[in-house]
Design a protein around this motif. Structure first.
Motif, PDB file in Angstrom:
ATOM      1  N   ALA A  26       0.839  -1.200   0.000  1.00 17.69           N
ATOM      2  CA  ALA A  26       0.000   0.000   0.000  1.00 17.69           C
ATOM      3  C   ALA A  26       0.868   1.241   0.000  1.00 17.69           C
ATOM      4  N   GLN A  27       0.436   2.252  -0.744  1.00 22.26           N
ATOM      5  CA  GLN A  27       1.134   3.531  -0.790  1.00 22.26           C
ATOM      6  C   GLN A  27       0.294   4.557  -0.063  1.00 22.26           C
ATOM      7  N   SER A  28       0.940   5.369   0.740  1.00 24.95           N
ATOM      8  CA  SER A  28       0.289   6.475   1.419  1.00 24.95           C
ATOM      9  C   SER A  28       1.259   7.650   1.401  1.00 24.95           C
ATOM     10  N   ARG A  29       0.925   8.662   0.627  1.00 19.60           N
ATOM     11  CA  ARG A  29       1.817   9.817   0.405  1.00 19.60           C
ATOM     12  C   ARG A  29       3.170   9.348  -0.106  1.00 19.60           C
ATOM     13  N   ASN A  30       4.232   9.625   0.649  1.00 20.98           N
ATOM     14  CA  ASN A  30       5.586   9.256   0.211  1.00 20.98           C
ATOM     15  C   ASN A  30       6.108   8.030   0.950  1.00 20.98           C
ATOM     16  N   SER A  31       5.225   7.086   1.262  1.00 23.90           N
ATOM     17  CA  SER A  31       5.681   5.854   1.905  1.00 23.90           C
ATOM     18  C   SER A  31       4.925   4.666   1.334  1.00 23.90           C
ATOM     19  N   TYR A  32       5.585   3.517   1.418  1.00 25.34           N
ATOM     20  CA  TYR A  32       5.037   2.252   0.934  1.00 25.34           C
ATOM     21  C   TYR A  32       5.126   1.253   2.074  1.00 25.34           C
ATOM     22  N   ARG A  33       4.024   0.572   2.354  1.00 22.52           N
ATOM     23  CA  ARG A  33       3.981  -0.449   3.407  1.00 22.52           C
ATOM     24  C   ARG A  33       3.822  -1.802   2.735  1.00 22.52           C
ATOM     25  N   LEU A  34       4.773  -2.710   2.996  1.00 22.10           N
ATOM     26  CA  LEU A  34       4.745  -4.053   2.434  1.00 22.10           C
ATOM     27  C   LEU A  34       4.734  -5.051   3.576  1.00 22.10           C
ATOM     28  N   VAL A  35       3.891  -6.096   3.428  1.00 23.48           N
ATOM     29  CA  VAL A  35       3.751  -7.111   4.465  1.00 23.48           C
ATOM     30  C   VAL A  35       3.723  -8.486   3.802  1.00 23.48           C
ATOM     31  N   GLY A  36       4.394  -9.446   4.427  1.00 24.53           N
ATOM     32  CA  GLY A  36       4.372 -10.827   3.958  1.00 24.53           C
ATOM     33  C   GLY A  36       4.944 -11.735   5.020  1.00 24.53           C
ATOM     34  N   ASP A  37       5.084 -13.016   4.697  1.00 24.43           N
ATOM     35  CA  ASP A  37       5.668 -13.967   5.649  1.00 24.43           C
ATOM     36  C   ASP A  37       7.083 -13.553   6.051  1.00 24.43           C
ATOM     37  N   TRP A  38       7.784 -12.839   5.190  1.00 19.99           N
ATOM     38  CA  TRP A  38       9.159 -12.397   5.407  1.00 19.99           C
ATOM     39  C   TRP A  38       9.240 -11.238   6.402  1.00 19.99           C
ATOM     40  N   GLY A  39       8.098 -10.557   6.666  1.00 14.34           N
ATOM     41  CA  GLY A  39       8.101  -9.452   7.612  1.00 14.34           C
ATOM     42  C   GLY A  39       7.178  -8.327   7.196  1.00 14.34           C
ATOM     43  N   GLU A  40       7.440  -7.171   7.779  1.00 12.67           N
ATOM     44  CA  GLU A  40       6.679  -5.957   7.464  1.00 12.67           C
ATOM     45  C   GLU A  40       7.647  -4.785   7.444  1.00 12.67           C
ATOM     46  N   VAL A  41       7.554  -3.969   6.390  1.00 11.39           N
ATOM     47  CA  VAL A  41       8.469  -2.854   6.243  1.00 11.39           C
ATOM     48  C   VAL A  41       7.709  -1.647   5.692  1.00 11.39           C
ATOM     49  N   VAL A  42       8.126  -0.457   6.133  1.00  6.45           N
ATOM     50  CA  VAL A  42       7.622   0.795   5.585  1.00  6.45           C
ATOM     51  C   VAL A  42       8.814   1.503   4.955  1.00  6.45           C
ATOM     52  N   VAL A  43       8.670   1.812   3.667  1.00  6.23           N
ATOM     53  CA  VAL A  43       9.740   2.469   2.919  1.00  6.23           C
ATOM     54  C   VAL A  43       9.300   3.897   2.631  1.00  6.23           C
ATOM     55  N   HIS A  44      10.112   4.851   3.055  1.00  8.69           N
ATOM     56  CA  HIS A  44       9.818   6.264   2.820  1.00  8.69           C
ATOM     57  C   HIS A  44      10.659   6.735   1.631  1.00  8.69           C
ATOM     58  N   THR A  45       9.987   7.142   0.577  1.00  5.91           N
ATOM     59  CA  THR A  45      10.688   7.615  -0.613  1.00  5.91           C
ATOM     60  C   THR A  45       9.737   8.416  -1.485  1.00  5.91           C
ATOM     61  N   GLU A  46      10.274   9.365  -2.201  1.00  3.96           N
ATOM     62  CA  GLU A  46       9.481  10.146  -3.147  1.00  3.96           C
ATOM     63  C   GLU A  46       9.556   9.544  -4.546  1.00  3.96           C
ATOM     64  N   VAL A  47      10.355   8.491  -4.712  1.00  2.00           N
ATOM     65  CA  VAL A  47      10.540   7.855  -6.008  1.00  2.00           C
ATOM     66  C   VAL A  47       9.648   6.614  -6.075  1.00  2.00           C
ATOM     67  N   GLU A  48       8.867   6.494  -7.141  1.00  5.51           N
ATOM     68  CA  GLU A  48       8.020   5.312  -7.284  1.00  5.51           C
ATOM     69  C   GLU A  48       8.890   4.072  -7.445  1.00  5.51           C
ATOM     70  N   PRO A  49       8.458   2.955  -6.860  1.00  6.48           N
ATOM     71  CA  PRO A  49       9.242   1.723  -7.021  1.00  6.48           C
ATOM     72  C   PRO A  49       9.293   1.312  -8.479  1.00  6.48           C
TER      73      PRO A  49
END
Length: 124
Positions: free
Chosen positions: A96-119
Motif C-alpha cells: 500500500a502507498q500512502s503519500r511518500n511511503s510504501y507499506r509491504l507485508v508478507g511472511d518475510w516481515g513488514e516494512v515501511v519504505v519512505h521515498t518520493e521515487v516510485e518503485p
C-alpha cells in the motif's frame, strides 16, 4: 489516502499476492525485493503459463531507490525452497502507498519504505 499498487505505472500487470519473494537486499541506498513475479495478460512480458505452472512467472526485482528511511516493523528468517531450488520467503500480501511511503507485508516481515521515487519493477 492509500493507493493500490496496480495503479503504479511500473506495477501494472503484476500480481504480487501470488509472486514469490526469493531474496531481500538492502544496501547502496536501495531496498530490493527479488521476485519470481506473476505477470497478468495485461503485462507486456506476459506469455502463456508453462506446463505445470498456474501463472506466467518471470524473474524480477522490485526496487525502492534512494529511500529517505526504511522502517522494519518485523522480520522473519523463515525460508522454504521451491521446486526449482530457489529460496521462497513467501509473498507480498500487502502493498500500500500512502503519500511518500510504501507499506509491504508478507511472511518475510513488514516494512515501511519512505521515498518520493516510485518503485521500479525490472523483469530479467
Amino acid at each position: 489516502m492509500t493507493t493500490d499498487y496496480t495503479s503504479l505505472p511500473g506495477l501494472a500487470g503484476v500480481y504480487l499476492e501470488d509472486s514469490y519473494v526469493t531474496a531481500i537486499r538492502e544496501g547502496d541506498g536501495n531496498l530490493v525485493f527479488d521476485l519470481d513475479a506473476v505477470l497478468t495478460p495485461s503485462h507486456p512480458a506476459y506469455r502463456p503459463p508453462r506446463r505445470g505452472e498456474q501463472y506466467c512467472y518471470a524473474a524480477a526485482s522490485l526496487n525502492f531507490l534512494s529511500p529517505s528511511g526504511v522502517e522494519w516493523i518485523r522480520r522473519s528468517t523463515v525460508r522454504s525452497t521451491d521446486a526449482d531450488g530457489l529460496d521462497d520467503l513467501g509473498n507480498i500480501d500487502t502493498f500500500a502507498q500512502s503519500r511518500n511511503s510504501y507499506r509491504l507485508v508478507g511472511d518475510w516481515g513488514e516494512v515501511v519504505v519512505h521515498t518520493e521515487v516510485e518503485p521500479q519493477l525490472t523483469i530479467f
